[in-house]
Motif scaffolding. Structure first.
Motif, mmCIF file in Angstrom:
data_model
loop_
_atom_site.group_PDB
_atom_site.id
_atom_site.type_symbol
_atom_site.label_atom_id
_atom_site.label_comp_id
_atom_site.label_asym_id
_atom_site.label_seq_id
_atom_site.Cartn_x
_atom_site.Cartn_y
_atom_site.Cartn_z
ATOM 1 N N PHE A 1 0.831 -1.196 0.000
ATOM 2 C CA PHE A 1 0.000 0.000 0.000
ATOM 3 C C PHE A 1 0.870 1.252 0.000
ATOM 4 O O PHE A 1 0.579 2.222 -0.710
ATOM 5 C CB PHE A 1 -0.934 -0.009 1.209
ATOM 6 C CG PHE A 1 -1.887 1.125 1.222
ATOM 7 C CD1 PHE A 1 -2.906 1.201 0.294
ATOM 8 C CD2 PHE A 1 -1.758 2.130 2.154
ATOM 9 C CE1 PHE A 1 -3.778 2.267 0.297
ATOM 10 C CE2 PHE A 1 -2.627 3.194 2.164
ATOM 11 C CZ PHE A 1 -3.644 3.266 1.228
ATOM 12 N N PHE B 1 -6.936 7.874 -4.747
ATOM 13 C CA PHE B 1 -6.247 7.629 -3.485
ATOM 14 C C PHE B 1 -7.067 8.149 -2.313
ATOM 15 O O PHE B 1 -7.228 7.465 -1.295
ATOM 16 C CB PHE B 1 -4.857 8.276 -3.524
ATOM 17 C CG PHE B 1 -4.003 7.942 -2.347
ATOM 18 C CD1 PHE B 1 -3.499 6.668 -2.173
ATOM 19 C CD2 PHE B 1 -3.709 8.904 -1.404
ATOM 20 C CE1 PHE B 1 -2.718 6.355 -1.072
ATOM 21 C CE2 PHE B 1 -2.921 8.600 -0.303
ATOM 22 C CZ PHE B 1 -2.432 7.322 -0.148
ATOM 23 N N ALA C 1 -8.110 -0.451 -2.493
ATOM 24 C CA ALA C 1 -6.654 -0.303 -2.552
ATOM 25 C C ALA C 1 -6.043 -1.427 -3.375
ATOM 26 O O ALA C 1 -5.165 -1.190 -4.208
ATOM 27 C CB ALA C 1 -6.065 -0.289 -1.146
ATOM 28 N N ALA D 1 0.927 4.055 -2.793
ATOM 29 C CA ALA D 1 0.702 5.448 -2.432
ATOM 30 C C ALA D 1 1.787 6.337 -3.025
ATOM 31 O O ALA D 1 1.509 7.436 -3.513
ATOM 32 C CB ALA D 1 0.652 5.600 -0.921
ATOM 33 N N GLN E 1 -9.877 -1.527 1.719
ATOM 34 C CA GLN E 1 -8.814 -2.461 1.360
ATOM 35 C C GLN E 1 -9.041 -3.068 -0.018
ATOM 36 O O GLN E 1 -8.094 -3.226 -0.795
ATOM 37 C CB GLN E 1 -8.706 -3.563 2.407
ATOM 38 C CG GLN E 1 -8.206 -3.052 3.737
ATOM 39 C CD GLN E 1 -8.053 -4.166 4.752
ATOM 40 O OE1 GLN E 1 -7.779 -5.307 4.400
ATOM 41 N NE2 GLN E 1 -8.234 -3.834 6.017
ATOM 42 N N LEU F 1 -10.010 6.013 -1.041
ATOM 43 C CA LEU F 1 -9.704 4.867 -0.184
ATOM 44 C C LEU F 1 -9.899 5.207 1.291
ATOM 45 O O LEU F 1 -10.172 4.335 2.106
ATOM 46 C CB LEU F 1 -8.266 4.389 -0.417
ATOM 47 C CG LEU F 1 -7.917 3.928 -1.830
ATOM 48 C CD1 LEU F 1 -6.432 3.623 -1.921
ATOM 49 C CD2 LEU F 1 -8.750 2.732 -2.228
#
Length: 154
Positions: free
Chosen positions: A12, A88, A102, A16, A99, A91
Motif C-alpha cells: 500500500f 487515493f 486499494a 501510495a 482495502q 480509499l
C-alpha cells in the motif's frame, strides 16, 4: 505483526508513492500537460540539440516519447475515475480504509505498467542503441546528475 499485514502495508505504501508521484506530475502545468504533441516536439528538439541527434535518432526519440506518454495515460486512467489523487483519497473516505479498493488500484496500476513496459523498453533500447559512444556518455552523465541540467538553462 503478521507477515501478510506487513506485506499489505508495504504494498500500500508503494502504491501510495506511485499514485502520489503520478498526481504530482499530473498537477504540473509544464511537462505532459496541455498539448502533449507540442511538448514532445519541444522535448525532442531540446534533447536533440544537447545530444546532436541526427534525423533517425530524433525519430527514435519521438517514438520513445510517444510510448512513455501512452504508458503514462494507461497508468493514469481515464476521466475523473482516472484522477490518481481522487482515487487515493477515496480509499480513506469511509471510517475504514477501503482495502478492496486499494487492492484494485494497485492491481490496475501494476497491470498498466506490466502491459506497457515491453514497448517502452524496446523504444528506449532502440533509441539508446542508435546513439554513438559520445552521445551515450552524455546520457549517462545526465542520469548521474539525477536528470538535471538539460533544461533551457543548462
Amino acid at each position: 505483526m503478521k507477515h501478510w499485514i506487513k506485506r499489505t502495508l508495504f504494498g500500500f505504501a508503494g502504491a501510495a508513492m506511485v499514485a502520489g508521484s503520478i498526481a504530482g506530475c499530473a498537477g504540473q502545468r509544464h511537462g505532459w500537460g496541455g498539448d502533449s504533441a507540442e511538448f514532445r516536439t519541444k522535448m525532442v528538439e531540446r534533447v536533440g540539440s544537447k545530444l546532436e541527434l541526427d534525423t533517425t535518432q530524433k525519430q527514435k526519440l519521438t517514438v520513445l516519447a510517444e510510448k512513455l506518454q501512452a504508458q503514462r495515460e494507461a497508468l493514469r486512467g481515464a476521466g475523473d475515475a482516472g484522477d490518481p489523487r481522487s482515487q487515493f483519497k477515496a480509499l480513506f473516505a469511509g471510517n475504514k480504509l477501503d482495502q478492496a479498493g486499494a487492492t484494485r488500484l494497485i492491481d490496475e496500476k501494476t497491470t498498466a505498467v506490466r502491459n506497457g513496459s515491453p514497448e517502452v523498453i524496446a523504444a528506449a533500447a532502440d533509441f539508446f542503441d542508435s546513439l554513438n559512444a559520445a552521445q551515450q556518455q552524455k546520457v549517462r552523465d545526465f542520469m548521474d546528475r539525477g536528470g538535471r541540467r538539460w533544461s533551457r538553462h543548462g
